[in-house]
Design an enzyme around this catalytic site. Structure first.
Site, PDB file in Angstrom:
ATOM      1  N   ASP A 188      52.226  13.719  15.927  1.00 19.94           N
ATOM      2  CA  ASP A 188      50.902  13.798  16.548  1.00 19.94           C
ATOM      3  C   ASP A 188      50.917  14.785  17.718  1.00 19.94           C
ATOM      4  O   ASP A 188      50.933  14.402  18.886  1.00 19.94           O
ATOM      5  CB  ASP A 188      50.474  12.409  17.023  1.00 19.94           C
ATOM      6  CG  ASP A 188      48.987  12.324  17.313  1.00 19.94           C
ATOM      7  OD1 ASP A 188      48.327  13.385  17.363  1.00 19.94           O
ATOM      8  OD2 ASP A 188      48.474  11.208  17.487  1.00 19.94           O
ATOM      9  N   SER A 237      46.078   9.831  25.667  1.00 21.71           N
ATOM     10  CA  SER A 237      46.511  10.546  24.474  1.00 21.71           C
ATOM     11  C   SER A 237      46.901  11.970  24.844  1.00 21.71           C
ATOM     12  O   SER A 237      46.138  12.691  25.476  1.00 21.71           O
ATOM     13  CB  SER A 237      45.390  10.580  23.439  1.00 21.71           C
ATOM     14  OG  SER A 237      45.171   9.309  22.895  1.00 21.71           O
ATOM     15  N   HIS A 244      45.501  14.546  17.331  1.00 21.38           N
ATOM     16  CA  HIS A 244      44.167  13.943  17.271  1.00 21.38           C
ATOM     17  C   HIS A 244      43.298  14.391  18.445  1.00 21.38           C
ATOM     18  O   HIS A 244      42.071  14.354  18.364  1.00 21.38           O
ATOM     19  CB  HIS A 244      44.237  12.416  17.164  1.00 21.38           C
ATOM     20  CG  HIS A 244      44.634  11.679  18.389  1.00 21.38           C
ATOM     21  ND1 HIS A 244      45.927  11.253  18.629  1.00 21.38           N
ATOM     22  CD2 HIS A 244      43.915  11.249  19.460  1.00 21.38           C
ATOM     23  CE1 HIS A 244      45.975  10.586  19.771  1.00 21.38           C
ATOM     24  NE2 HIS A 244      44.761  10.581  20.312  1.00 21.38           N
TER      25      HIS A 244
END
Length: 711
Positions: free
Chosen positions: A226, A646, A89
């Site tokens: 991810d 992240s 992402h």
């Protein structure tokens, strides 16, 4: 009890000390102070490194393998040749940038089978932290007793400007910033080096990298691959350089070793990265605004916009690609706001903050000196929040529904900036062309038409006529008619009109365009709100917050305090742990590929499983990445992280890579305001799943070969 001064706050009269046993897992810690603050507890928890192995100025250390990826994520160097791992992402915008209907890398994934196939990604950069230094004494050198807040801010600002100038060298891509900590009670200098030639190397299909989609977002258990891979390139002498075919892979002085040994419950785990923002020193006054105003507005407006975007994305592959990144960015914070409000209420965060404020008030009132020093803190914050709420409500509706909700207004803001800053018509036209090319690549006129009408109606229903930007007087009588006219006539809603107007550039025509005038009107109203209420509220709040935080530190000098996250490099440490989500609801600390197959639902786009992955699963073709015949996919730790983390590496006791952090859990969505150790968890993708996908799924063994893997 022995006390130690930390964070350079002794000059402020703030002595902070702690007994080792008092330190909890909460805290996003500054690397230069690990030796003083954390290393004993870290080693007790299982760490086998020294503080200098993690952060050192005069030799390479783990911090040299950690980068800011793009503008809001973390990445890490995982090979001597500058290979970067981050989340899928985080790389999503770049993947979308390279995608088209003919080359749909979002849907099918992308794998460069040689360095020659790695894709240059204009606009993408990575930033290394080269030095961190406490400059509090320099910044506050000319701050004198008796100064008002404006005088103090001026002295601080001038000092910061001098420090930044002395430590920057843009020609060498070296930049400095001075960042306040603890509400302006401490200041740190960060010297960075920025590389702008970053190339896309690999990404799984979205069915893997976003498996679970919005349904699973912020939830556990997760089964999401991810991750994405990029590479930083440098000049032949290994310096930052603009893109050139002559550039070569960056020769990294430090890269992370990768562990195939895995983890078990209770194992040490630490995370290095760039957490975006926390508000752990938030008061009840601010929590009331979040719960009663900020989150409800965001949830409603974004929810309405996302419904319309999703309809068009599901109906047209081209629109799906165009709006994939926009939708994901909007949806992520939308669901975060829903979970935050739920968590704040369920965990009674306001009640806990009220108790803290009552304790603080009693402590302040116990001494005339403390009343003089800190008595204004909470009243100033209360006054600031009261002063700003009405204006902040209008501002938020303008931002959510108009400035970003209506895409032609978003482009109008950029057009206004160009027309204002560039008086030369030829240069203005060239800048408008470049801006248009970037904008229209990801723009659907029919989608914007529907969204525009809904956003304008929401604004009309939510904001009184007396509080609207001036242009809205032409909208309110007939929202549908205005929206249709804007779509049919504006230069900014149609590529043909846009480029035709550039071919015969007439500045007056651009300045008179309805989307451009609307954007200017919104900006004017925003400035009015800022000047009339928000600026003064911000001044009062800054002073009150600084005093509040300083008072808390003085009130509890033996407690280990960490500054709020502000997208500066931090370390958090803890353990691999499961948790009880609710009465009789227990979650284990890892998931496997079995769970991916169990969740498969071909009718739900969130849970489609690629055929290749099913083929490998049926054949049990897992290579060295399985444990007892099962491929680990994701795992949990109790590390303290937030947005910006992240892509951050989750490291074991030897500093080896276990996985990539990518999410928090639903039960602790209020964690940015109050850390909840019993339920707060970091969700990470297991590096063994990452390697399995690179090796067995994609057949890109060349990347495995350049990594340092510990088996």
């Amino acid at each position: 009890m022995k006390r130690r001064l930390i964070f350079g706050l002794a000059a402020l009269g703030l002595a902070i000390a702690r007994p080792v046993q008092a330190l909890a897992d909460e805290g996003m810690w500054l690397l230069p102070y690990l030796e003083k603050m954390n290393i004993e507890k870290m080693r007790e928890t299982g760490l086998r490194l020294t503080a200098q192995d993690i952060y050192a100025l005069n030799r390479t250390s783990l911090k040299d393998a950690i980068v800011i990826f793009g503008g809001g994520c973390t990445g890490e160097i995982i090979s001597p040749q500058g290979l970067i791992a981050t989340n899928h992402h985080c790389g999503y915008g770049a993947i979308q940038q390279h995608s088209s209907v003919d080359h749909d890398y979002l849907k099918h994934g992308f794998w460069a089978m040689s360095q020659a196939e790695e894709l240059p990604t204009p606009g993408l950069a990575v930033t290394f932290i080269r030095e961190i230094r406490d400059v509090t004494s320099e910044v506050l050198a000319k701050v004198k007793a008796g100064m008002n807040e404006a005088q103090r801010n001026k002295a601080v600002g001038q000092a910061i400007d001098r420090i930044v100038k002395a430590n920057s060298d843009p020609k060498a891509f070296r930049y400095a910033q001075v960042t306040p900590m603890f509400g302006g009670n401490q200041y740190l200098l960060f010297v960075t080096e920025r590389f702008t030639d970053v190339r896309m190397v690999g990404a799984p299909p979205s069915a893997v990298g976003k498996f679970g989609g919005d349904t699973d977002n912020w939830m556990w258990p997760r089964h999401t691959g991810d991750f994405s891979l990029f590479r930083v390139y440098a000049s032949p002498d290994n310096k930052p350089a603009a893109y050139s075919p002559d550039n070569v892979p960056y020769r990294a002085p430090k890269h992370l070793e990768i562990s195939l040994r895995g983890y078990k419950e209770g194992d040490y785990a630490m995370i290095l990265g760039f957490p975006g923002r926390t508000n752990r020193y938030m008061t009840t006054y601010e929590i009331d605004q979040v719960l009663e105003q900020d989150n409800p507005i965001r949830i409603f407006v974004r929810g309405e916009r996302q419904k319309l975007l999703w309809e068009d994305m599901m109906a047209d592959p081209k629109v799906r690609i165009q709006y994939a990144s926009k939708y994901a960015g909007s949806s992520n914070y939308w669901k975060n706001s829903i979970g935050m409000s739920r968590g704040l209420r369920r965990l009674d965060v306001r009640g806990k903050k009220a108790a803290q404020q009552a304790e603080f008030t009693a402590w302040v009132n116990g001494s005339p000196e403390r009343i003089e020093r800190y008595g204004r803190a909470l009243p100033l914050i209360d006054s600031a929040v009261r002063m700003r709420r009405a204006a902040a409500r209008i501002q938020q509706f303008m931002n959510e529904a108009l400035r970003t909700g209506v895409e032609s207004y978003t482009l109008g803001t950029a057009v206004n900036r160009i027309l204002t800053s560039e008086s030369n018509d030829t240069k203005a036209a060239a800048a408008l062309r470049a801006t248009g090319e970037a904008f229209f690549k990801n723009y659907s006129p029919s989608t914007d038409r529907k969204v525009t009408r809904r956003m304008l109606q929401i604004f009309a229903d939510s904001v009184a006529a007396a509080d609207e930007p001036s242009f809205f007087a032409t909208v309110r009588p007939d929202v549908a008619g205005y929206a249709a006219g804007l779509s049919d006539r504006s230069l900014l809603t149609d590529t043909a009109r846009y480029y035709a107007a550039l071919a015969n550039f007439d500045r007056a025509q651009w300045e008179a365009d309805p989307a451009v005038t609307a954007a200017a009107s919104i900006a004017e109203k925003s400035k009015t709100l800022t000047d009339s209420a928000l600026k003064e509220a911000a001044r009062l709040f800054a002073e009150g917050h600084r005093l509040w935080v300083a008072g808390l530190l003085e009130m509890h000098p033996d407690k280990a305090w960490a500054p709020d996250a502000n997208f500066t490099l931090r370390l958090t440490y803890g353990q691999v742990l499961p948790y009880w989500a609710a009465d009789a609801v227990f979650y284990n600390y890892f998931t496997t590929l079995d769970g991916v197959m169990a969740k498969e639902d071909p009718k739900n786009p969130d849970f489609i499983v690629p055929a290749r992955l099913k083929e490998l699963y049926r054949a049990q073709d897992f290579g060295p990445y399985a444990v007892d015949g099962r491929v680990p996919t994701c795992f949990l730790t109790n590390n303290d992280i937030t947005g910006g983390n992240s892509g951050s590496p989750v490291l074991d006791a030897d500093g080896r890579l276990l996985g990539l952090a990518f999410d928090g859990n639903w039960e602790a969505m209020s964690g940015d305001i109050a850390f909840e150790p019993d339920v707060q968890r970091t969700i990470a993708v297991d590096i063994r799943y990452v390697l399995f996908l690179i090796d067995k799924y994609a057949g890109c063994g060349r990347l495995i070969d350049e990594m340092t893997i510990v088996r």
